[in-house]
Design an enzyme around this catalytic site. Structure first.
Site, PDB file in Angstrom:
ATOM      1  CG  HIS A   1      98.129  55.064  14.812  1.00  0.00           C
ATOM      2  ND1 HIS A   1      98.976  55.045  15.888  1.00  0.00           N
ATOM      3  CD2 HIS A   1      98.685  54.374  13.750  1.00  0.00           C
ATOM      4  CE1 HIS A   1      99.949  54.294  15.562  1.00  0.00           C
ATOM      5  NE2 HIS A   1      99.753  53.892  14.039  1.00  0.00           N
TER       6      HIS A   1
ATOM      7  CD  GLU B   1     102.717  53.002  10.792  1.00  0.00           C
ATOM      8  OE1 GLU B   1     101.836  53.529  11.670  1.00  0.00           O
ATOM      9  OE2 GLU B   1     103.141  51.857  11.132  1.00  0.00           O
TER      10      GLU B   1
END
Ligand SMILES: [Fe+3]
Ligand SMILES: [Fe+3]
Lengths: 327, 136, 327, 136
Positions: A59, A240
């Protein structure tokens, strides 16, 4: 030969890591989640995998827009915890398994998967939170980890189908490895959540529960879903969930569910954990009826039935036959 | 993917309410902004940004609008200008603000209201799948 | 719609760049090579591609063992020339074509190619020497470049087959692009050479010439060759020839050879350049006989026959019919 | 690839005379050595290496054997110890030595002899495909 003995799906919400790090697992907000985890922790402890293949996404920690690998596999001996802006988490660094990682790398590239090979890669909460979930706060992680980092931030991520196929290739590689190892594989991220925009905070419980059920029984639905559907139904960050497909592709077509926890919400996210083992070989009714009691009980447990040698053998037999559709 | 398929996909993305899919177009627009955000992973850069935000920002190639959005913590504006939430959230980390604070700002409610919403099951997906639903 | 109008195979020997940079193109050592190039330069100039997709490998310049992408595609506006240890070459930086590059990226990832996306990537002699070969020493490169960087240093590189398939996916993407562009594609590296070890300096002319012939007429042989064979026959660095397969996959099954130069040796390497255009549509003998002279001449040239309107039409016709096996 | 397939491939690689295929095994062995070499891409590191080679090398995690091979410019040894030619050649660039110089050192001839060999068509592939050929 190494063997894949367990498959895990697990959200990797950073707040869950922070709650653990700051001793908040028993305050009211976090209790419902952490109170459920001991069963999952016992399950993994009993299985005692030597290696965990941990599929996650970075991230904006180790990788930026400067260079975005679709799939990066960590072949190093050690991976440091990244500084995501707070300073590094004070948890153990992650120890790799270079030999198996390189074997998987070689096998998958030759099978037409265009992996990026990482000898140096900091890992962020995507990798470390699932470790916290399954192993708590040890002085060192009790398993070696092969991190596989997937791009799901820059559109387009790999498709769910491509992830599933990579899972199959990983399984093949593991099973051809020259060495005795018990291997678990985890797909992480999700479940439904959206961090950004006016729609931030969106949660789709129905979608999530279907995803979990289908993951076990009817995964074609999840595997064939488009990016668009994932984003619309599970939120822009719910995409995700494609990473769970790598885990699923590495498991048998039939799996047994050993643990599940679904909780809304931790921070902005629907939190889900699911644990699978490969379903045992199918047996005929006659074979099952011929089983001695301890074998029958073991077989029942492998099928996801809670059974014990102290139970009546007749009851256990009935449950097994019914589960397999023989009665 | 053909021109038509691509256009259709972009239309479908745009049809999801309040969602900024990080397409190549979006990524190109926000590149400098996101790279600035990424720099805040380093303690020394956080210190420098802390000393003089405006001067630090000038080291990156942001548009005037992007720079203003950062300085004013206009979270939604940053997304519109090509920001990606994982990047722009680095600014919130710098500010020691939570994702709920930022989520509230982006959706026009307070942090407490946002937290309350999450505790009661999150923002409902019903009515939030498609802008067309609004018109029904 | 964009269109692939030309395919190039080209060695990228650093010494060729250095010879150009240091004004040595007309000394005895370099004359045989550089004297052959004007025809290739004229060919590309006449075609005037808007974009050149340049497939090359990095040589410990932009990427190290820390992170090794199998395929990295450059989507940036500009790419700087790398410092390979000598300081940067004093030649123009490379201008990209972000719009087409992103389109190819999106299309290929959705088609199951696991590209690494590079917004920042210095390019080394692997990319810049082919530009020197085809464009000399301009103040700015006359074409926009989409660099595609392939790992061929760390074993295993992608297979020749995988490279070929990527070429096909790139072609599909180019043809679906929303914009009028003439696109050339180059596979670079090779031909036979080995820099390392007691076998350094090995050259296999027979292999190279076969590779070139097969590339034109019978590429399955090249595409299905194993890494082992490439390394054994073409040298450990001759493995770079797998990159030419990306170019070949992007061309028609039938191609016409427009230029070829093969020279042993420049520095430690057999230097090869080959230029292809897609073969024109096949016509029947009747259709060809019905062609007016200028059309016939154009068709003849597209087939790789040197023909001119000043030639006797009868001669040109005969050559065309014979080339296509009609007489 | 099965254990047997992998073993067979490694055997076939090893059968190629005078060639060090950069397999995962090789790469792991030479990692620190190659990372040191890579550092020479930067002018400031070249300057520092130039001032005190041994001290600069100590910043990397080389084995004593690898360090010695670098200091003594044992080009073949470096390969045996996990070096890759594209990396180790950075040291030759630093020394302003040519690939022919290094090629000669690795194959036991002088730079001029190596150049001469290349001018006359290179090292022949005949007899150089397989160690087995030597035995014929
Ligand atoms: Fe995540
Ligand atoms: Fe090369």
């Amino acid at each position: 030969m190494a063997k894949i003995i367990a498959g895990i799906g697990c959200s990797h919400v950073p707040a869950v890591g922070a709650a653990s790090d700051h001793g908040k697992t028993e305050d009211g907000y976090w209790t419902p989640l952490f109170a459920a985890l001991p069963a999952a922790r016992k399950w993994i402890k009993d299985l005692a995998p030597d290696v965990l293949i941990l599929v996650y996404n970075d991230h904006a920690s180790a990788f930026s827009l400067e260079l975005i690998p679709t799939f990066a596999i960590g072949v190093a001996q050690w991976f440091e915890n990244a500084d995501e802006g707070y300073g590094r988490r004070q948890i153990p660094n992650v120890e790799g398994h270079p030999e198996l990682a390189w074997h998987i790398t070689e096998s998958c590239i030759l099978d037409g998967f265009d992996l990026t090979i990482a000898n140096k890669m900091d890992v962020d909460h995507g990798c470390s939170v699932p470790l916290t979930v399954f192993f708590g706060e040890p002085a060192a992680w009790p398993v070696k980890v092969i991190p596989i980092c997937v791009n799901v931030i820059q559109y387009p991520p790999p498709t769910a189908r491509r992830c599933y196929d990579l899972g199959k290739a990983i399984r093949k590689a593991v099973e051809e490895y020259d060495g005795e190892l018990k291997v678990a594989i985890a797909g992480t991220g999700g479940m439904s959540h959206q961090l950004q925009g006016e729609r931030s905070g969106v949660i789709n419980t129905e979608f999530d529960v279907n995803y979990l059920d289908n993951l076990r029984d009817n995964n074609d639905v999840n595997r064939d879903r488009s990016h668009l559907e994932y984003i619309r139904e599970a939120g822009s960050e719910g995409i995700e969930l494609v990473m769970w497909q790598i885990m699923r592709g590495a498991m048998n077509e039939k799996v047994v569910e050993k643990f599940r926890k679904y909780h809304v919400a931790s921070s902005n996210t629907a939190f889900g954990v699911i644990c699978f083992e490969n379903a045992p070989e199918e047996k005929s009714a006659a074979e099952i009826k011929a089983m001695k009691e301890p074998v029958l009980v073991e077989y029942a447990n492998a099928l996801g039935i809670t059974a014990h040698v102290n139970d009546l053998k007749k009851d256990t037999l009935e449950k097994v036959l019914s589960k397999l559709g023989y009665s | 993917m053909t021109k038509e398929e691509k256009a259709e996909l972009r239309k479908a993305f745009a049809d999801i309410p309040g969602t900024y899919v990080f397409t190549p177009e979006h990524s190109r627009k926000g590149y400098a902004l996101n790279i600035f955000c990424m720099s805040l992973n380093k303690a020394e850069n956080r210190a420098e940004f802390g000393k003089d935000e405006s001067a630090y920002l000038d080291k990156f190639d942001l548009t005037a609008e992007q720079k203003e959005a950062v300085l004013k913590r206009q979270w939604l504006k940053m997304l519109e200008l090509g920001g990606n939430i994982y990047y722009t959230f680095k600014i919130a980390i710098f500010d020691r603000k939570s994702m709920q604070h930022v989520g509230g700002k982006m959706s026009g409610i307070t942090e407490d209201e946002f937290k309350e919403m999450m505790l009661s099951g999150g923002r409902s997906i019903i009515g939030n799948r498609s802008k067309k639903e609004y018109e029904v």
